[in-house]
Design a protein around this motif. Structure first.
Motif, PDB file in Angstrom:
ATOM      1  N   MET A  11     -14.777  38.868  40.695  1.00 18.59           N
ATOM      2  CA  MET A  11     -15.619  38.565  41.857  1.00 18.59           C
ATOM      3  C   MET A  11     -16.086  39.848  42.543  1.00 18.59           C
ATOM      4  O   MET A  11     -17.236  39.958  42.951  1.00 18.59           O
ATOM      5  N   ARG A  12     -15.201  40.835  42.642  1.00 19.01           N
ATOM      6  CA  ARG A  12     -15.610  42.131  43.227  1.00 19.01           C
ATOM      7  C   ARG A  12     -16.675  42.794  42.360  1.00 19.01           C
ATOM      8  O   ARG A  12     -17.633  43.364  42.873  1.00 19.01           O
ATOM      9  N   TRP A  17     -23.178  43.322  41.210  1.00 16.85           N
ATOM     10  CA  TRP A  17     -24.253  42.999  40.275  1.00 16.85           C
ATOM     11  C   TRP A  17     -25.445  42.494  41.062  1.00 16.85           C
ATOM     12  O   TRP A  17     -25.367  41.494  41.755  1.00 16.85           O
ATOM     13  N   PRO A  18     -26.572  43.133  40.952  1.00 15.96           N
ATOM     14  CA  PRO A  18     -27.730  42.727  41.762  1.00 15.96           C
ATOM     15  C   PRO A  18     -28.325  41.395  41.301  1.00 15.96           C
ATOM     16  O   PRO A  18     -28.375  41.112  40.108  1.00 15.96           O
ATOM     17  N   LEU A  19     -28.743  40.594  42.260  1.00 18.02           N
ATOM     18  CA  LEU A  19     -29.475  39.370  41.955  1.00 18.02           C
ATOM     19  C   LEU A  19     -30.959  39.658  42.131  1.00 18.02           C
ATOM     20  O   LEU A  19     -31.361  40.339  43.067  1.00 18.02           O
ATOM     21  N   GLU A  20     -31.758  39.158  41.218  1.00 16.21           N
ATOM     22  CA  GLU A  20     -33.200  39.378  41.259  1.00 16.21           C
ATOM     23  C   GLU A  20     -33.870  38.127  41.818  1.00 16.21           C
ATOM     24  O   GLU A  20     -33.983  37.124  41.128  1.00 16.21           O
ATOM     25  N   PRO A  21     -34.308  38.183  43.078  1.00 18.46           N
ATOM     26  CA  PRO A  21     -34.884  36.979  43.701  1.00 18.46           C
ATOM     27  C   PRO A  21     -36.171  36.497  43.035  1.00 18.46           C
ATOM     28  O   PRO A  21     -36.502  35.326  43.147  1.00 18.46           O
ATOM     29  N   ARG A  33     -22.458  35.095  36.650  1.00 24.81           N
ATOM     30  CA  ARG A  33     -21.570  34.451  37.631  1.00 24.81           C
ATOM     31  C   ARG A  33     -21.168  33.049  37.164  1.00 24.81           C
ATOM     32  O   ARG A  33     -20.006  32.660  37.261  1.00 24.81           O
ATOM     33  N   GLU A  34     -22.137  32.295  36.661  1.00 25.35           N
ATOM     34  CA  GLU A  34     -21.851  30.946  36.160  1.00 25.35           C
ATOM     35  C   GLU A  34     -20.870  30.994  34.989  1.00 25.35           C
ATOM     36  O   GLU A  34     -19.924  30.211  34.932  1.00 25.35           O
ATOM     37  N   CYS A  35     -21.087  31.920  34.061  1.00 21.85           N
ATOM     38  CA  CYS A  35     -20.228  32.024  32.878  1.00 21.85           C
ATOM     39  C   CYS A  35     -18.798  32.412  33.254  1.00 21.85           C
ATOM     40  O   CYS A  35     -17.842  31.896  32.671  1.00 21.85           O
ATOM     41  N   VAL A  36     -18.641  33.317  34.211  1.00 18.22           N
ATOM     42  CA  VAL A  36     -17.307  33.720  34.645  1.00 18.22           C
ATOM     43  C   VAL A  36     -16.587  32.536  35.283  1.00 18.22           C
ATOM     44  O   VAL A  36     -15.412  32.281  34.980  1.00 18.22           O
ATOM     45  N   LYS A  37     -17.277  31.782  36.133  1.00 15.79           N
ATOM     46  CA  LYS A  37     -16.657  30.607  36.749  1.00 15.79           C
ATOM     47  C   LYS A  37     -16.225  29.599  35.695  1.00 15.79           C
ATOM     48  O   LYS A  37     -15.121  29.060  35.747  1.00 15.79           O
ATOM     49  N   ILE A  38     -17.098  29.358  34.723  1.00 19.59           N
ATOM     50  CA  ILE A  38     -16.769  28.411  33.651  1.00 19.59           C
ATOM     51  C   ILE A  38     -15.572  28.912  32.845  1.00 19.59           C
ATOM     52  O   ILE A  38     -14.662  28.143  32.515  1.00 19.59           O
ATOM     53  N   ALA A  39     -15.550  30.199  32.515  1.00 22.71           N
ATOM     54  CA  ALA A  39     -14.461  30.761  31.718  1.00 22.71           C
ATOM     55  C   ALA A  39     -13.126  30.637  32.445  1.00 22.71           C
ATOM     56  O   ALA A  39     -12.107  30.301  31.821  1.00 22.71           O
ATOM     57  N   PHE A  40     -13.102  30.888  33.738  1.00 18.98           N
ATOM     58  CA  PHE A  40     -11.844  30.762  34.481  1.00 18.98           C
ATOM     59  C   PHE A  40     -11.456  29.302  34.667  1.00 18.98           C
ATOM     60  O   PHE A  40     -10.277  28.965  34.601  1.00 18.98           O
ATOM     61  N   TYR A  56     -14.192  41.943  31.035  1.00 14.46           N
ATOM     62  CA  TYR A  56     -14.322  42.649  32.314  1.00 14.46           C
ATOM     63  C   TYR A  56     -14.839  44.070  32.069  1.00 14.46           C
ATOM     64  O   TYR A  56     -15.762  44.530  32.751  1.00 14.46           O
ATOM     65  N   LYS A  57     -14.254  44.752  31.109  1.00 17.79           N
ATOM     66  CA  LYS A  57     -14.670  46.134  30.814  1.00 17.79           C
ATOM     67  C   LYS A  57     -16.137  46.176  30.392  1.00 17.79           C
ATOM     68  O   LYS A  57     -16.889  47.063  30.811  1.00 17.79           O
ATOM     69  N   SER A  58     -16.562  45.223  29.562  1.00 19.17           N
ATOM     70  CA  SER A  58     -17.964  45.178  29.118  1.00 19.17           C
ATOM     71  C   SER A  58     -18.911  44.962  30.294  1.00 19.17           C
ATOM     72  O   SER A  58     -19.940  45.638  30.408  1.00 19.17           O
ATOM     73  N   LEU A  59     -18.571  44.023  31.178  1.00 18.05           N
ATOM     74  CA  LEU A  59     -19.417  43.779  32.349  1.00 18.05           C
ATOM     75  C   LEU A  59     -19.433  44.976  33.288  1.00 18.05           C
ATOM     76  O   LEU A  59     -20.461  45.305  33.867  1.00 18.05           O
ATOM     77  N   LYS A  60     -18.296  45.643  33.421  1.00 18.12           N
ATOM     78  CA  LYS A  60     -18.227  46.826  34.280  1.00 18.12           C
ATOM     79  C   LYS A  60     -19.118  47.939  33.732  1.00 18.12           C
ATOM     80  O   LYS A  60     -19.834  48.590  34.484  1.00 18.12           O
ATOM     81  N   ASN A  61     -19.090  48.134  32.410  1.00 22.44           N
ATOM     82  CA  ASN A  61     -19.957  49.149  31.794  1.00 22.44           C
ATOM     83  C   ASN A  61     -21.427  48.843  32.052  1.00 22.44           C
ATOM     84  O   ASN A  61     -22.215  49.748  32.356  1.00 22.44           O
ATOM     85  N   LEU A  62     -21.811  47.582  31.936  1.00 20.08           N
ATOM     86  CA  LEU A  62     -23.201  47.201  32.215  1.00 20.08           C
ATOM     87  C   LEU A  62     -23.541  47.399  33.685  1.00 20.08           C
ATOM     88  O   LEU A  62     -24.592  47.930  34.031  1.00 20.08           O
ATOM     89  N   SER A  63     -22.631  46.983  34.552  1.00 11.81           N
ATOM     90  CA  SER A  63     -22.861  47.095  35.988  1.00 11.81           C
ATOM     91  C   SER A  63     -22.966  48.556  36.434  1.00 11.81           C
ATOM     92  O   SER A  63     -23.771  48.888  37.300  1.00 11.81           O
TER      93      SER A  63
END
Length: 114
Positions: A11-12, A17-21, A33-40, A56-63
């Protein structure tokens, strides 16, 4: 590390992670965000801590934009010849709606060819 602390870490990370309006309903930050909620919720991450940590590491590298920083681009534009700002504008919901309304093909619309 337990699942509650892993979830807080995700969540942190997702807060950064920026949202593009201009792409609501098609935004990658929204989708992640949806995929993380579903996975948990489905115990996918809770059942396999190693897999969870890897994701988590992969998402952190992208972020953190680590790949863009590691592999610098020589040119400020894409293979289409458009800059990042032009691509962002073209992929906005408004531009896509405009393109749907027009009867010409995509290339003709982009380059104003009849």
């Amino acid at each position: 590390m337990n699942s509650a602390s892993r979830y807080r870490d995700f969540m942190r990370l997702l807060e950064r992670w920026p949202l593009e309006p201009t792409k609501s309903g098609r935004d990658i930050g929204e989708r992640i965000r949806e995929c993380v909620k579903i996975a948990f919720n489905s115990e996918q991450f809770n059942g396999d801590p190693k897999y969870c940590d890897q994701q988590y590491k992969s998402l952190k590298n992208l972020s953190d934009n680590s790949y863009a920083n590691t592999y610098k681009r020589n040119k400020p534009y894409s293979s289409t010849g458009l800059t990042a700002e032009e691509c962002k504008l073209l992929l906005s919901n408004e531009s896509l709606e405009y393109l749907k309304k027009d009867d010409r093909g995509l290339i003709s619309k982009l380059f104003n060819r009849d």
